[in-house]
Design a protein around this motif. Structure first.
Motif, PDB file in Angstrom:
ATOM      1  N   ILE A  17       0.431  -1.217   0.326  1.00  0.00           N
ATOM      2  CA  ILE A  17       0.013  -0.208   0.229  1.00  0.00           C
ATOM      3  C   ILE A  17       0.988   1.050  -0.545  1.00  0.00           C
ATOM      4  O   ILE A  17       1.423   1.336   1.113  1.00  0.00           O
ATOM      5  N   TYR A  67       4.022  -1.642   3.808  1.00  0.00           N
ATOM      6  CA  TYR A  67       2.831  -0.730   3.624  1.00  0.00           C
ATOM      7  C   TYR A  67       3.526   0.914   4.309  1.00  0.00           C
ATOM      8  O   TYR A  67       4.991   1.001   4.431  1.00  0.00           O
ATOM      9  N   TRP A 111      -2.059  -7.913   8.562  1.00  0.00           N
ATOM     10  CA  TRP A 111      -2.535  -6.055   8.098  1.00  0.00           C
ATOM     11  C   TRP A 111      -3.745  -6.680   9.469  1.00  0.00           C
ATOM     12  O   TRP A 111      -4.945  -7.640   8.808  1.00  0.00           O
TER      13      TRP A 111
END
Length: 327
Positions: A34, A91, A105
């Motif tokens: 991400i 991320y 996550w």
């Protein structure tokens, strides 16, 4: 991407496959990255990478090589060593502007922090006294505003896709929005040390209206030491769908309803001296369709009704946000 409209569902799908795929090999070989970019911009990186008006620093991590190694490993059957060196989750923690790794996550070891909405004189606009506190307020209260569908709150940036010049995506100072009386603004006290919020953000509001139906919006912001309010994520809920999308239920004037909005999602390090903030309103246009407040077919009607909407707080109506915090 943190500024893509589908980031929260994509993260949820990642966990769904890891937990529910019928093939263990599939479950054990899921990876997620991400980044702090706009929709489909992971291959359009700049250095430094500025998303809206917020500088994310150096973002490029050699994504091409990561993707090709993944394909070599799982499509060609070549032992590229991908599964040995690639973390399950990478991320980008905005604010700190750093890439971080995790085996899950939200990140392993995460906890939650609950902040409660309250005010004394009223949370209307950034000139009000709306607060986010670690304890629920000792007495019941409410903040109200007038939502006029013909004068909706303007969207400024955000997690969007495919709106071209109608709404540039990304992070922008939200103070022009927060100057409006139909936006409720709540702030924490300045943080004494950095706080990393990485994961879902759950929002519960107790709301009422004098209309048959209306919307409520929530936006999470990082308020820096200069007062700029940088948008992180935003969501909306149409109250007629509070219990079911299949069976809408209109509101009764003055009745108080519990409303779950989101969850929102982000990874952001709120630096020392910054404040955690949220905005609550009933529109964010053009990102979201306006609710005309009639309770009718919103897509076909042309007449609008102004609504007096309220957010309630206190020991029995604990309007709150629940942050996922990485320790």
């Amino acid at each position: 991407s943190w500024y893509d409209l589908s980031v929260a569902p994509n993260a949820a799908l990642y966990n769904h496959v890891r937990e529910n795929a019928s093939d263990r090999y599939v479950r054990d070989n899921q990876y997620m990255i991400i980044g702090p970019t706009e929709h489909c911009h992971m291959y359009r990186l700049r250095d430094p990478h500025v998303v809206g008006d917020r500088d994310m620093g150096t973002v490029d991590i050699g994504l091409d090589s990561i993707v090709y190694d993944f394909f070599d490993q799982y499509l060609k059957g070549n032992d590229s060593g991908f599964d040995e060196r690639q973390p399950e989750v990478m991320y980008f923690a905005m604010g700190a502007n750093e890439w971080r790794e995790s085996s899950s996550w939200p990140p392993e070891g995460s906890t939650t922090r609950t902040l409660y909405l309250t005010s004394e004189q009223g949370a209307n606009s950034l000139h009000g006294d709306g607060q986010l506190t670690d304890a629920a307020p000792p007495s019941d209260g409410s903040d109200s505003f007038v939502y006029d569908p013909l004068n909706p709150v303007q969207s400024i940036g955000g997690n969007t896709c495919c709106l071209a010049n109608a709404l540039p995506p990304g992070s922008f100072d939200q103070r022009p929005v927060e100057s409006r009386a139909d936006v409720l603004v709540y702030r924490s006290e300045p943080l004494t040390e950095p706080l990393e919020v990485s994961g879902p953000v759950f929002v519960t509001l107790y709301v009422s209206s004098d209309a048959k139906d209306t919307d409520f919006t929530v936006k999470l912001v990082d308020v820096d030491t200069d007062g700029a309010a940088w948008n992180l994520d935003e969501s909306i809920k149409r109250v007629r769908y509070r219990n079911s999308y299949r069976t809408p239920e209109l509101m009764q004037p003055g009745e108080i309803y519990e409303l779950e909005i989101g969850p929102l999602i982000t990874s952001n390090v709120f630096e020392a001296g910054h404040r955690i903030g949220i905005e609550v309103s009933s529109s964010s246009f053009p990102r979201f369709e306006r609710n005309l407040n009639t309770g009718g077919n919103n897509a076909r009607e042309t007449e609008a009704v102004s609504a007096v909407n309220a957010v309630h707080f206190g020991p029995s109506r604990a309007s709150r946000i629940v942050l996922t915090v990485r320790n």
